[in-house]
Enzyme design. Structure first.
Site, short mmCIF file in Angstrom:
data_model
loop_
_atom_site.label_atom_id
_atom_site.label_comp_id
_atom_site.label_asym_id
_atom_site.label_seq_id
_atom_site.Cartn_x
_atom_site.Cartn_y
_atom_site.Cartn_z
N GLY A 115 0.77 -1.24 0.00
CA GLY A 115 0.00 0.00 0.00
C GLY A 115 0.80 1.29 0.00
O GLY A 115 0.24 2.34 0.28
N ASP B 121 -5.17 -5.93 -5.02
CA ASP B 121 -4.04 -6.87 -4.98
C ASP B 121 -4.59 -8.26 -4.65
O ASP B 121 -5.66 -8.39 -4.04
CB ASP B 121 -3.01 -6.47 -3.92
CG ASP B 121 -1.63 -7.07 -4.18
OD1 ASP B 121 -0.72 -6.34 -4.62
OD2 ASP B 121 -1.47 -8.30 -3.96
N LYS C 180 5.05 -0.55 -14.21
CA LYS C 180 6.44 -1.02 -14.02
C LYS C 180 6.78 -2.04 -15.11
O LYS C 180 5.99 -2.94 -15.38
CB LYS C 180 6.58 -1.68 -12.64
CG LYS C 180 7.97 -2.25 -12.40
CD LYS C 180 8.21 -2.55 -10.96
CE LYS C 180 7.49 -3.80 -10.49
NZ LYS C 180 7.67 -4.00 -9.05
C1 LIG Z 1 6.13 -4.70 -5.72
S1 LIG Z 1 4.62 -5.17 -5.00
C2 LIG Z 1 3.69 -3.68 -5.09
C3 LIG Z 1 4.13 -2.63 -4.11
C4 LIG Z 1 3.15 -1.48 -4.02
N1 LIG Z 1 3.10 -0.71 -5.25
C5 LIG Z 1 3.46 -0.54 -2.89
O1 LIG Z 1 3.63 0.63 -3.16
O2 LIG Z 1 3.50 -0.96 -1.73
C6 LIG Z 1 3.91 -6.18 -6.27
C7 LIG Z 1 2.52 -6.71 -5.96
O3 LIG Z 1 1.96 -7.29 -7.15
C8 LIG Z 1 0.93 -8.15 -6.70
N2 LIG Z 1 0.42 -8.97 -7.81
C9 LIG Z 1 1.14 -9.80 -8.61
N3 LIG Z 1 0.30 -10.39 -9.51
C10 LIG Z 1 -0.95 -9.92 -9.26
C11 LIG Z 1 -2.23 -10.15 -9.85
N4 LIG Z 1 -2.38 -10.99 -10.88
N5 LIG Z 1 -3.30 -9.51 -9.35
C12 LIG Z 1 -3.17 -8.65 -8.31
N6 LIG Z 1 -1.99 -8.39 -7.70
C13 LIG Z 1 -0.89 -9.02 -8.18
C14 LIG Z 1 1.64 -8.94 -5.60
O4 LIG Z 1 0.71 -9.56 -4.75
C15 LIG Z 1 2.47 -7.83 -4.92
O5 LIG Z 1 1.80 -7.37 -3.77
#
Ligand SMILES: C[S@@+](CC[C@H](N)C(=O)[O-])C[C@H]1O[C@@H](n2cnc3c(N)ncnc32)[C@H](O)[C@@H]1O
Length: 298
Positions: free
Chosen positions: A53, A81, A162
């Site tokens: 978050g 997410d 990203k």
């Molecule tokens: C790098 S983290 C995001 C960090 C976030 N932007 C922050 O500011 O805290 C990547 C996220 O992508 C989510 N994710 C990966 N594949 C996903 C999907 N198909 N649907 C939803 N979330 C996904 C993972 O659960 C993970 O929490």
């Protein structure tokens, strides 16, 4: 679960924590905004792949007023997410897979049938280990986010995603470029230079004319046909790459001691966000009860 050694000493991790952010990703979004002003004037935003978050915290600070602000139940930032996320004022969180085909209509309903100004996607699939495989799955996630975004972005809106820059990212970038008037790669200084990640900032959303004639039911399939019909990149296609943020700290450096001019309080604070439902929770419970046994040993 302990933090990786690299994160323990990561200077931006310490800055993010001192500033009250749940993740160092929050600083990446702030640095992109400092340079490109992507959050100015935004009244509604969707944060895809939002856990834990950090991006959403920044959005909650910037996305404040809206046409619907008279409606107390209206929340202008939506974070999604597959992992649960702790509550945050000014943001609604949904636990959902962004590949879910019906997600777009729920999002539109949430925004009272309006489309949104900004869609962010910081998604990363669980790593498979090799750079090639990680890049392949991440590319799929990027296109899935774009496919969702075309249903929910208003004309001229912004999309920030990203991308793991690698062998195929030039074609990926070219494909995405067909949906926006301008695109640029932003590399926040918070990102490690050793990481291949960068954020593609896409502005002025404009659905290609061959897709704008499609009805909503046919748009999804038409999108994938359109994307995979683009196979050749013109030699003149180039995208600017800009570095964002102050050069004050080096994300790749090892700071065994904090720099003397470190401007943030280093007093030990409790964790900002406890794990929601960590994978190791059951193991901890079993251990407490003395029921955890090691397998594979006689
Ligand atoms: C790098 S983290 C995001 C960090 C976030 N932007 C922050 O500011 O805290 C990547 C996220 O992508 C989510 N994710 C990966 N594949 C996903 C999907 N198909 N649907 C939803 N979330 C996904 C993972 O659960 C993970 O929490």
């Amino acid at each position: 679960m302990g933090l990786a050694q690299r994160e323990r000493r990561d200077i931006w991790y310490k800055v993010a924590k001192a500033m009250g952010y749940r993740s160092r990703s929050a600083l990446k979004l702030l640095q992109i905004h400092q340079k490109l002003k992507i959050l100015d004037g935004i009244v509604s935003a969707v944060d895809l792949c939002a856990s834990p978050g950090g991006f959403s915290q920044v959005l909650a600070e910037y996305v404040k007023s809206s046409n619907h602000s008279s409606d107390a139940s209206y929340i202008p930032v939506l974070g999604i997410d597959i992992q649960p996320i702790h509550d945050l004022e000014g943001v609604e969180f949904w636990v959902q897979d962004i590949t879910d085909q019906n997600l777009y209509s729920d999002i539109i309903k949430h925004f009272m049938n309006d489309k949104v100004d900004l869609v962010l996607c910081d998604g990363a699939p669980d790593g498979f280990g090799t750079a090639f495989e990680d890049g392949y799955y991440q590319e799929d996630l990027v296109l899935t986010a774009l496919q969702l975004a075309i249903f929910i972005l208003r004309p001229d809106a912004t999309f920030v995603v990203k991308v793991f820059r690698g062998k195929n990212s030039r074609l990926l970038t070219y494909r995405i470029s067909h949906f926006f008037e301008s695109i640029v790669y932003a590399k926040p200084r918070v990102c490690r230079q050793s990481s291949c990640e960068a954020f593609l900032v896409c502005r002025k959303f404009n659905l290609p004319s061959s897709l704008s004639s499609q009805n909503v039911e046919e748009l999804r399939e038409a999108f994938w046909r359109f994307i995979y019909s683009i196979t050749d990149i013109p030699s003149e296609f180039n995208v600017d790459y800009i570095v964002c943020g102050e050069a004050k700290y080096d994300a790749d450096a090892n700071y065994p001691e904090l720099p003397e001019d470190f401007e943030y309080s280093t007093e030990v604070k409790p964790p900002l966000m406890l794990p929601t439902n960590p994978a190791y929770k059951i193991a901890c419970e079993l251990k407490k009860q003395g029921k955890l046994c090691k397998t594979g040993k006689n």
